[in-house]
Design an enzyme around this catalytic site. Structure first.
Site, PDB file in Angstrom:
ATOM      1  N   SER A   1      88.448 126.186 106.623  1.00  0.00           N
ATOM      2  CA  SER A   1      89.818 125.894 106.243  1.00  0.00           C
ATOM      3  C   SER A   1      90.060 126.318 104.801  1.00  0.00           C
ATOM      4  CB  SER A   1      90.080 124.393 106.427  1.00  0.00           C
ATOM      5  OG  SER A   1      90.778 123.868 105.332  1.00  0.00           O
ATOM      6  N   LYS A   2      91.194 127.006 104.599  1.00  0.00           N
ATOM      7  CA  LYS A   2      91.513 127.508 103.254  1.00  0.00           C
ATOM      8  C   LYS A   2      91.639 126.358 102.272  1.00  0.00           C
ATOM      9  CE  LYS A   2      93.643 131.959 103.681  1.00  0.00           C
ATOM     10  NZ  LYS A   2      94.760 132.808 103.618  1.00  0.00           N
ATOM     11  N   ARG A   3      92.108 125.231 102.767  1.00  0.00           N
ATOM     12  CA  ARG A   3      92.326 124.089 101.869  1.00  0.00           C
ATOM     13  C   ARG A   3      91.053 123.312 101.606  1.00  0.00           C
ATOM     14  NH1 ARG A   3      94.966 119.901 103.477  1.00  0.00           N
ATOM     15  NH2 ARG A   3      95.067 120.699 105.595  1.00  0.00           N
ATOM     16  N   LYS A   4      90.262 123.082 102.657  1.00  0.00           N
ATOM     17  CA  LYS A   4      89.139 122.162 102.500  1.00  0.00           C
ATOM     18  C   LYS A   4      87.798 122.831 102.204  1.00  0.00           C
ATOM     19  CE  LYS A   4      90.986 119.173 105.945  1.00  0.00           C
ATOM     20  NZ  LYS A   4      90.683 119.477 107.316  1.00  0.00           N
TER      21      LYS A   4
END
Ligand code: GLU
Length: 483
Positions: free
Chosen positions: A241-244
């Site tokens: 995930s790009k965020r996590k």
């Protein structure tokens, strides 16, 4: 026979994802594996709403860092807009495309709830004329199947009736990704399309466009072979995930991963060399890499393993290389490139290269990334060490024996004839013995007083490098603080 012509075709819509780095590497390896191979870099920058120039720069600099230089390019897809328009024109003239004036709301209303996604073909036979709000759709075959012969997955079959008449040119006149991509691949005579698994579903549409263009332009460019690389997943086996998840290649460069280690690790994401070896020199990667050996199951992007591998690469460096390559984290003011947000805690006038060179061999043994170095060596360069208060309270302030060791050390160190690590070692060992303490226990207050923390590079070598005067001064300061 000519060799493989491959391309890496990133869209500059964000940081350079580790998955993109892996795709670039696999393409590059296919080209390098064959002496005649050609690796092309094409930046797919036609979606103006999502692109940014800094991300284009990010692609170039990450690829340069990884050593993946293109043989042709970098090209910008936006430079070929005319060719995309003319391809659309040929397709339309030959009846492969038709105008459509439906709005999404109209399509939804006609289809009613629960209908399969995609366009319902309403305008397919209506003979709509070109107008202000007309898009061009591809007339997909209603029957039969399209088979993607994937070098990694084998034959993947798609039923044509499930592929809707997708938009090729928007009403604004913009040619969409599928046709731009195919037009450029044909122009560049690409032989292998190697890209992430998420593009597998695009492949049948692109094959249809490719064959249609071969007829419409009377240029029978052979279809490329496809290879869709396995997904990268995190520890929970979920898509990165790009965020996590830490997916920005740039951040690995900033943290001080070596490009060779990073490339070696990326190569193992879906592929493995013969034997169980993991440290694989680049020349072996090039020699042994084959798309046919890439697995289709998801590959775990394991930062711990990468970090461990990086530590091994760091330890394999020569002393000089280690010192030279760590410079951006230690004296960024004198290096052409600086890692972002990683200023060392000292000023330029406090840093001393000769001191660092003396302690470097011990540091090289202990770090897995360059960014770990400043915290380990800062006590050499700061006027006073930064103190871990909890540790200090434990081994000095609240420990009478610890303070006794410090006092004895001050006296003994002042009297020493030679200031070297073995003499210092013996001295502290003797002080420990006199106080009924094992060497490890006797070292702790000395280390904490001099370096500020309970862990760090080997103590006696550090004291030797720090020098008598500073060492004794710090022991005194610690005793004063603890009083
Ligand atoms: N521009 C596409 C992407 O960045 C790649 C398309 C392709 O490799 O065919 O995902």
């Amino acid at each position: 026979m000519s060799g493989p012509r491959v391309r890496f075709a990133p869209s500059p819509t964000g940081y350079f994802h580790v998955g993109s780095a892996r795709t670039a590497l696999f393409n590059w390896l296919v080209a390098r594996h064959d002496a005649r191979g050609v690796f092309i870099l094409r930046v797919e920058d036609t979606d103006e709403s999502r692109n940014r120039e800094e991300w284009v720069e990010g692609i170039y600099s990450a690829m340069a860092w990884l050593g993946l230089a293109p043989d042709e390019g970098p090209f910008r897809q936006s430079d070929s807009k005319e060719a995309h328009q003319s391809a659309a024109g040929f397709l339309r003239q030959r009846g492969y495309l038709y105008y459509c004036d439906c709005t999404p709301a109209m399509v939804e209303e006609r289809k009613g709830p629960g209908a399969p996604p995609g366009y319902d073909g309403f305008c397919r036979e209506r003979g709509v004329e070109r107008g202000e709000d007309t898009a061009l759709r591809f007339r997909t075959p209603r029957e039969g199947v399209t088979i993607v012969h994937d070098l990694i997955r084998g034959d993947v079959e798609f039923e044509n009736r499930l592929i809707d008449d997708f938009v090729v040119v928007k009403s604004s006149g913009v040619v969409l990704y599928a046709l731009a991509n195919v037009t450029d691949d044909r122009h560049d005579r690409i032989t292998h399309v190697i890209r992430g698994e998420e593009h597998l579903a695009n492949a049948p549409k692109q094959m249809m466009l490719w064959s249609a263009l071969s007829v419409a332009t009377d240029d029978d460019v052979p279809l490329p072979q496809y290879a869709h690389l396995p997904l990268l997943v995190n520890e929970q086996r979920k898509k990165l995930s790009k965020r996590k998840d830490p997916v920005a290649t740039e951040s690995y460069r900033d943290q001080g991963y070596l490009p060779d280690a990073f490339v070696n690790y990326l190569a193992l994401l879906g592929w493995s060399p013969r034997g169980a070896v993991e440290i694989v020199p680049l020349s072996t990667l090039i020699e042994e890499f084959r798309l046919e050996d890439v697995s289709h199951s998801p590959a775990f992007f394991d930062v711990k393993k990468l970090t461990h591998m990086n530590g091994e690469y760091i330890r394999a460096l020569s002393r000089e290389e280690f010192v030279r390559l760590s410079a951006p984290w230690l004296r960024p003011w004198s290096t052409p490139w600086q890692p972002s947000d990683r200023e060392p805690p000292w000023r330029e006038d406090q840093f001393n290269e000769a001191t660092y060179e003396r302690i470097a061999p011990f540091i090289q043994e202990r770090v897995a990334t360059f960014a770990e170095i400043p915290a380990m060596v800062e006590f050499f360069f700061l006027d006073e060490p930064r103190v871990d208060e909890t540790g200090f309270a434990k081994v000095v302030t609240n420990d009478p024996l610890g303070r006794a060791v410090l006092k004895a050390a001050v006296e003994a160190f002042e009297r020493l004839d030679a200031w070297d690590s073995s003499v210092l070692h013996e001295t502290v060992a003797a002080i420990g013995e006199a106080n009924g303490l094992a060497l490890r226990k006797a070292q702790a207050p000395v280390r904490c007083a001099v370096t500020g923390t309970l862990v760090g590079p080997p103590l006696f070598e550090s004291l030797e490098v720090l020098g008598r005067e500073s060492t004794i001064q710090r022991l005194r300061d610690a005793l004063a603080r603890a009083a």
